[in-house]
Design a protein around this motif. Structure first.
Motif, mmCIF file in Angstrom:
data_model
loop_
_atom_site.group_PDB
_atom_site.id
_atom_site.type_symbol
_atom_site.label_atom_id
_atom_site.label_comp_id
_atom_site.label_asym_id
_atom_site.label_seq_id
_atom_site.Cartn_x
_atom_site.Cartn_y
_atom_site.Cartn_z
ATOM 1 N N GLU A 20 54.747 -32.257 -34.957
ATOM 2 C CA GLU A 20 54.225 -33.352 -35.770
ATOM 3 C C GLU A 20 54.788 -33.274 -37.186
ATOM 4 O O GLU A 20 54.893 -32.196 -37.750
ATOM 5 N N VAL A 21 55.158 -34.449 -37.723
ATOM 6 C CA VAL A 21 55.639 -34.534 -39.102
ATOM 7 C C VAL A 21 54.956 -35.725 -39.747
ATOM 8 O O VAL A 21 54.874 -36.801 -39.164
ATOM 9 N N LYS A 22 54.430 -35.507 -40.948
ATOM 10 C CA LYS A 22 53.808 -36.596 -41.704
ATOM 11 C C LYS A 22 54.620 -36.810 -42.973
ATOM 12 O O LYS A 22 54.997 -35.857 -43.637
ATOM 13 N N LEU A 23 54.855 -38.105 -43.287
ATOM 14 C CA LEU A 23 55.607 -38.466 -44.475
ATOM 15 C C LEU A 23 54.854 -39.566 -45.191
ATOM 16 O O LEU A 23 54.490 -40.570 -44.586
ATOM 17 N N THR A 25 54.881 -42.004 -48.729
ATOM 18 C CA THR A 25 55.524 -42.463 -49.948
ATOM 19 C C THR A 25 54.518 -43.341 -50.677
ATOM 20 O O THR A 25 53.367 -43.456 -50.255
ATOM 21 N N ASP A 26 54.966 -43.991 -51.751
ATOM 22 C CA ASP A 26 54.050 -44.824 -52.526
ATOM 23 C C ASP A 26 53.451 -45.956 -51.706
ATOM 24 O O ASP A 26 52.307 -46.316 -51.886
ATOM 25 N N ASP A 27 54.233 -46.526 -50.788
ATOM 26 C CA ASP A 27 53.760 -47.720 -50.103
ATOM 27 C C ASP A 27 53.533 -47.567 -48.600
ATOM 28 O O ASP A 27 52.920 -48.434 -47.990
ATOM 29 N N ILE A 28 54.008 -46.500 -47.970
ATOM 30 C CA ILE A 28 53.777 -46.339 -46.541
ATOM 31 C C ILE A 28 53.432 -44.904 -46.188
ATOM 32 O O ILE A 28 53.703 -43.971 -46.953
ATOM 33 N N LYS A 29 52.852 -44.758 -45.002
ATOM 34 C CA LYS A 29 52.519 -43.444 -44.461
ATOM 35 C C LYS A 29 53.040 -43.432 -43.030
ATOM 36 O O LYS A 29 52.715 -44.324 -42.251
ATOM 37 N N ILE A 30 53.865 -42.449 -42.700
ATOM 38 C CA ILE A 30 54.446 -42.358 -41.361
ATOM 39 C C ILE A 30 54.054 -41.015 -40.765
ATOM 40 O O ILE A 30 54.183 -39.974 -41.408
ATOM 41 N N THR A 31 53.588 -41.055 -39.507
ATOM 42 C CA THR A 31 53.297 -39.850 -38.767
ATOM 43 C C THR A 31 54.136 -39.875 -37.500
ATOM 44 O O THR A 31 54.078 -40.837 -36.738
ATOM 45 N N ILE A 32 54.917 -38.828 -37.262
ATOM 46 C CA ILE A 32 55.744 -38.731 -36.058
ATOM 47 C C ILE A 32 55.235 -37.539 -35.266
ATOM 48 O O ILE A 32 55.188 -36.410 -35.773
ATOM 49 N N ARG A 33 54.856 -37.801 -34.008
ATOM 50 C CA ARG A 33 54.355 -36.738 -33.121
ATOM 51 C C ARG A 33 55.278 -36.662 -31.915
ATOM 52 O O ARG A 33 55.594 -37.677 -31.310
ATOM 53 N N THR A 34 55.692 -35.463 -31.558
ATOM 54 C CA THR A 34 56.493 -35.264 -30.359
ATOM 55 C C THR A 34 55.810 -34.220 -29.511
ATOM 56 O O THR A 34 55.104 -33.345 -30.013
ATOM 57 N N GLY A 35 56.027 -34.313 -28.223
ATOM 58 C CA GLY A 35 55.432 -33.323 -27.338
ATOM 59 C C GLY A 35 55.515 -33.774 -25.902
ATOM 60 O O GLY A 35 55.772 -34.941 -25.617
#
Length: 158
Positions: A20-23, A25-35
């Motif tokens: 899992e990686v969370k990113l 920024t000022d205007d967005i939030k992205i979460t990427i999950r792999t498994g």
């Protein structure tokens, strides 16, 4: 962040083996999950959430005395007719880039004259005048987006 950056981030996370990686920024939030899933293949999920701006208290309205100049300006503008946008789209003053503008400040117009074009969903819509008079002011820059009911022109009907 554009789609290419997101795609390259997904590829990087998949190759790195991170689960899992969370990113943020000022205007967005992205979460990427792999498994692994039940089928045993690796899946990537992307969640893009617009960040909510913190509520800001509005300043208290300040009562001001109208100046003679502002009263005169309001009096002048109240005698003009405002031509407003009937649709949302992109405002163009010319029929094409190499042609002259439909109308200029100082031009006399009649009812039915084309004043501008508004592009909406790849359709170019002629905006015709509903009044006769003289163009006093163009209120919108060429090639800029306009909203429904946004003032476009001021016309002196006299």
């Amino acid at each position: 962040m554009d789609i290419k950056e997101i795609q390259s981030l997904i590829k990087f996370v998949a190759k790195s083996g991170a689960s899992e990686v969370k990113l943020e920024t000022d205007d967005i939030k992205i979460t990427i999950r792999t498994g692994p899933t039940s089928s045993g293949t690796e899946t990537t999920y992307v969640q893009q959430i617009p960040m909510q701006a913190a509520p800001v208290a509005a300043p208290a309205p300040v009562a001001s005395q109208p100046t003679p100049e502002s009263q005169e300006k309001e009096g002048e503008e109240s005698k003009y007719i405002t031509i407003k946008s009937p649709i949302i789209g992109t405002f163009y003053r010319k029929p094409s880039p190499d042609k002259p503008a439909f109308v200029e400040v100082g031009d006399s117009i009649s009812q039915g004259d084309v004043l501008c074009v508004i592009e909406a969903m790849k359709l170019f819509n002629d905006i015709e005048s509903e009044v006769s008079g003289k163009i006093v002011k163009v209120l919108v820059e060429d090639s800029s987006p306009v909203e429904f009911d946004q003032p476009l022109f001021l016309v002196d009907p006299s």
